[in-house]
Scaffold this motif. Structure first.
Motif, PDB file in Angstrom:
ATOM      1  N   MET A 202      46.806  32.037  27.018  1.00  0.00           N
ATOM      2  CA  MET A 202      47.887  31.768  27.969  1.00  0.00           C
ATOM      3  C   MET A 202      48.039  32.995  28.866  1.00  0.00           C
ATOM      4  O   MET A 202      48.973  33.776  28.723  1.00  0.00           O
ATOM      5  CB  MET A 202      49.187  31.445  27.233  1.00  0.00           C
ATOM      6  N   GLY A 203      47.088  33.166  29.797  1.00  0.00           N
ATOM      7  CA  GLY A 203      47.065  34.352  30.640  1.00  0.00           C
ATOM      8  C   GLY A 203      47.486  34.061  32.063  1.00  0.00           C
ATOM      9  O   GLY A 203      47.835  32.940  32.427  1.00  0.00           O
ATOM     10  N   ASP A 204      47.425  35.107  32.879  1.00  0.00           N
ATOM     11  CA  ASP A 204      47.805  34.978  34.287  1.00  0.00           C
ATOM     12  C   ASP A 204      46.592  34.633  35.124  1.00  0.00           C
ATOM     13  O   ASP A 204      45.516  34.313  34.599  1.00  0.00           O
ATOM     14  CB  ASP A 204      48.469  36.269  34.775  1.00  0.00           C
ATOM     15  N   ALA A 205      46.735  34.707  36.445  1.00  0.00           N
ATOM     16  CA  ALA A 205      45.664  34.285  37.347  1.00  0.00           C
ATOM     17  C   ALA A 205      44.418  35.149  37.186  1.00  0.00           C
ATOM     18  O   ALA A 205      43.291  34.643  37.177  1.00  0.00           O
ATOM     19  CB  ALA A 205      46.171  34.317  38.795  1.00  0.00           C
ATOM     20  N   LEU A 206      44.597  36.463  37.072  1.00  0.00           N
ATOM     21  CA  LEU A 206      43.447  37.357  36.914  1.00  0.00           C
ATOM     22  C   LEU A 206      42.729  37.099  35.601  1.00  0.00           C
ATOM     23  O   LEU A 206      41.500  37.217  35.523  1.00  0.00           O
ATOM     24  CB  LEU A 206      43.899  38.814  37.010  1.00  0.00           C
ATOM     25  N   GLY A 228      43.038  34.282  47.497  1.00  0.00           N
ATOM     26  CA  GLY A 228      43.699  33.278  48.328  1.00  0.00           C
ATOM     27  C   GLY A 228      45.083  32.932  47.831  1.00  0.00           C
ATOM     28  O   GLY A 228      46.030  32.803  48.620  1.00  0.00           O
ATOM     29  N   PHE A 229      45.228  32.795  46.513  1.00  0.00           N
ATOM     30  CA  PHE A 229      46.542  32.507  45.943  1.00  0.00           C
ATOM     31  C   PHE A 229      47.522  33.649  46.219  1.00  0.00           C
ATOM     32  O   PHE A 229      48.688  33.419  46.558  1.00  0.00           O
ATOM     33  CB  PHE A 229      46.434  32.272  44.438  1.00  0.00           C
ATOM     34  N   PHE A 230      47.056  34.891  46.084  1.00  0.00           N
ATOM     35  CA  PHE A 230      47.944  36.025  46.320  1.00  0.00           C
ATOM     36  C   PHE A 230      48.274  36.188  47.802  1.00  0.00           C
ATOM     37  O   PHE A 230      49.371  36.655  48.136  1.00  0.00           O
ATOM     38  CB  PHE A 230      47.335  37.310  45.757  1.00  0.00           C
ATOM     39  N   THR A 234      51.961  36.297  49.099  1.00  0.00           N
ATOM     40  CA  THR A 234      52.423  37.376  49.972  1.00  0.00           C
ATOM     41  C   THR A 234      53.062  36.823  51.243  1.00  0.00           C
ATOM     42  O   THR A 234      54.103  37.320  51.694  1.00  0.00           O
ATOM     43  CB  THR A 234      51.247  38.302  50.344  1.00  0.00           C
ATOM     44  N   LEU A 235      52.466  35.797  51.817  1.00  0.00           N
ATOM     45  CA  LEU A 235      53.050  35.168  53.007  1.00  0.00           C
ATOM     46  C   LEU A 235      54.427  34.591  52.704  1.00  0.00           C
ATOM     47  O   LEU A 235      55.346  34.678  53.526  1.00  0.00           O
ATOM     48  CB  LEU A 235      52.117  34.077  53.536  1.00  0.00           C
TER      49      LEU A 235
END
Length: 268
Positions: A202-206, A228-230, A234-235
């Protein structure tokens, strides 16, 4: 298996819902996008809660550092110095082993060894220290004329802080605070790369991007997806904070409004 089936099976995989086993072969773009996107839930969780809770501690610490009383000023100065002077990765490392020691002596501290709480505390303290320095600089930049005008109207203490000092501090600090918020969300990628383990995958995107890069020996697909997700995150932060900045400066002429300038943080 259609892409919709993949979303159904893996969309909440990072939270422990859906298919338990990760794909082993024949990886598709949809699988990588869905699983990395699922991991982004943790990055948003860490960043959002640390940012909201850290804001209040940052304001209190900035006020303490600006206070004349050394009993308030010195603890604030040392808190900021320690968390700004040490790398975030090392803070995660020491926090995890400190929480493990507490867990061994007092089982009530067991939740602190989990990333959802232990890592959140580290991010909360770290962003509070950086934000406190930003707010302290804004406090020192408040025009003396504003304070003198408040005194002339008979404002003092809490009333002056609430109506004059705090709004002016926010207006001056907000562009720099926006950059801190952006970097905080980026810093969440360190959580599962440090001492805090990803239990049951159960990890994060990285975490998921690294999984696909290791299995396919091709980092040029999962990592651009992660970027792309980050970029989208950020936007979202820029737009949200830009609207707040506009609201904070609504009483000023258009030419005098503080504009948000993004600056790259090369090292934390």
């Amino acid at each position: 298996m259609t892409c919709w089936d993949i979303v159904s099976d893996y969309g909440l995989r990072s939270l422990g819902f859906g298919e338990r086993l990760l794909p082993r072969d024949n990886f598709t773009i949809c699988q990588q996008v869905v699983l990395i996107g699922s991991g982004m839930i943790w990055n948003i969780y860490f960043g959002l809660l640390a940012l909201v809770s850290g804001f209040f501690l940052a304001v209190a610490t900035a006020v303490g550092k600006a206070h004349d009383n050394p009993m308030l000023r010195k603890p604030a100065e040392w808190f900021i110095f320690v968390f700004r002077g040490s790398p975030l990765f090392i803070q995660f490392f020491f926090a995890y082993f400190t929480f493990q020691s507490l867990k061994g002596a007092y089982p009530i501290f067991t939740p602190l060894t989990s990333a959802w709480l232990g890592a959140l505390i580290v991010l909360f303290l770290n962003t509070a220290a950086y934000s406190a320095e930003i707010f302290y600089g804004a406090l020192m930049s408040i025009p003396k004329g504003d304070i003198e005008a408040a005194d002339a109207y008979g404002m003092s203490g809490w009333k002056r802080f609430r109506r004059i000092t705090f709004p002016t501090m926010l207006r001056l600090a907000w562009p720099a605070y926006t950059n801190e918020a952006i970097f905080l969300f980026h810093a969440t990628t360190l959580v599962f790369m440090s001492g805090f383990p990803a239990r049951s995958q159960m990890g994060d995107a990285l975490y998921y991007a690294s999984y696909f890069a290791d299995k396919t020996f091709n980092p040029f697909i999962p990592y651009p997806i992660l970027a792309g997700f980050f970029i989208l995150l950020t936007l979202t932060v820029i737009v949200t904070f830009g609207l707040i900045n506009k609201q904070l400066n609504r009483h000023l002429p258009q030419t005098n409004r503080a504009k948000i300038r993004l600056r790259l943080n090369l090292i934390r």
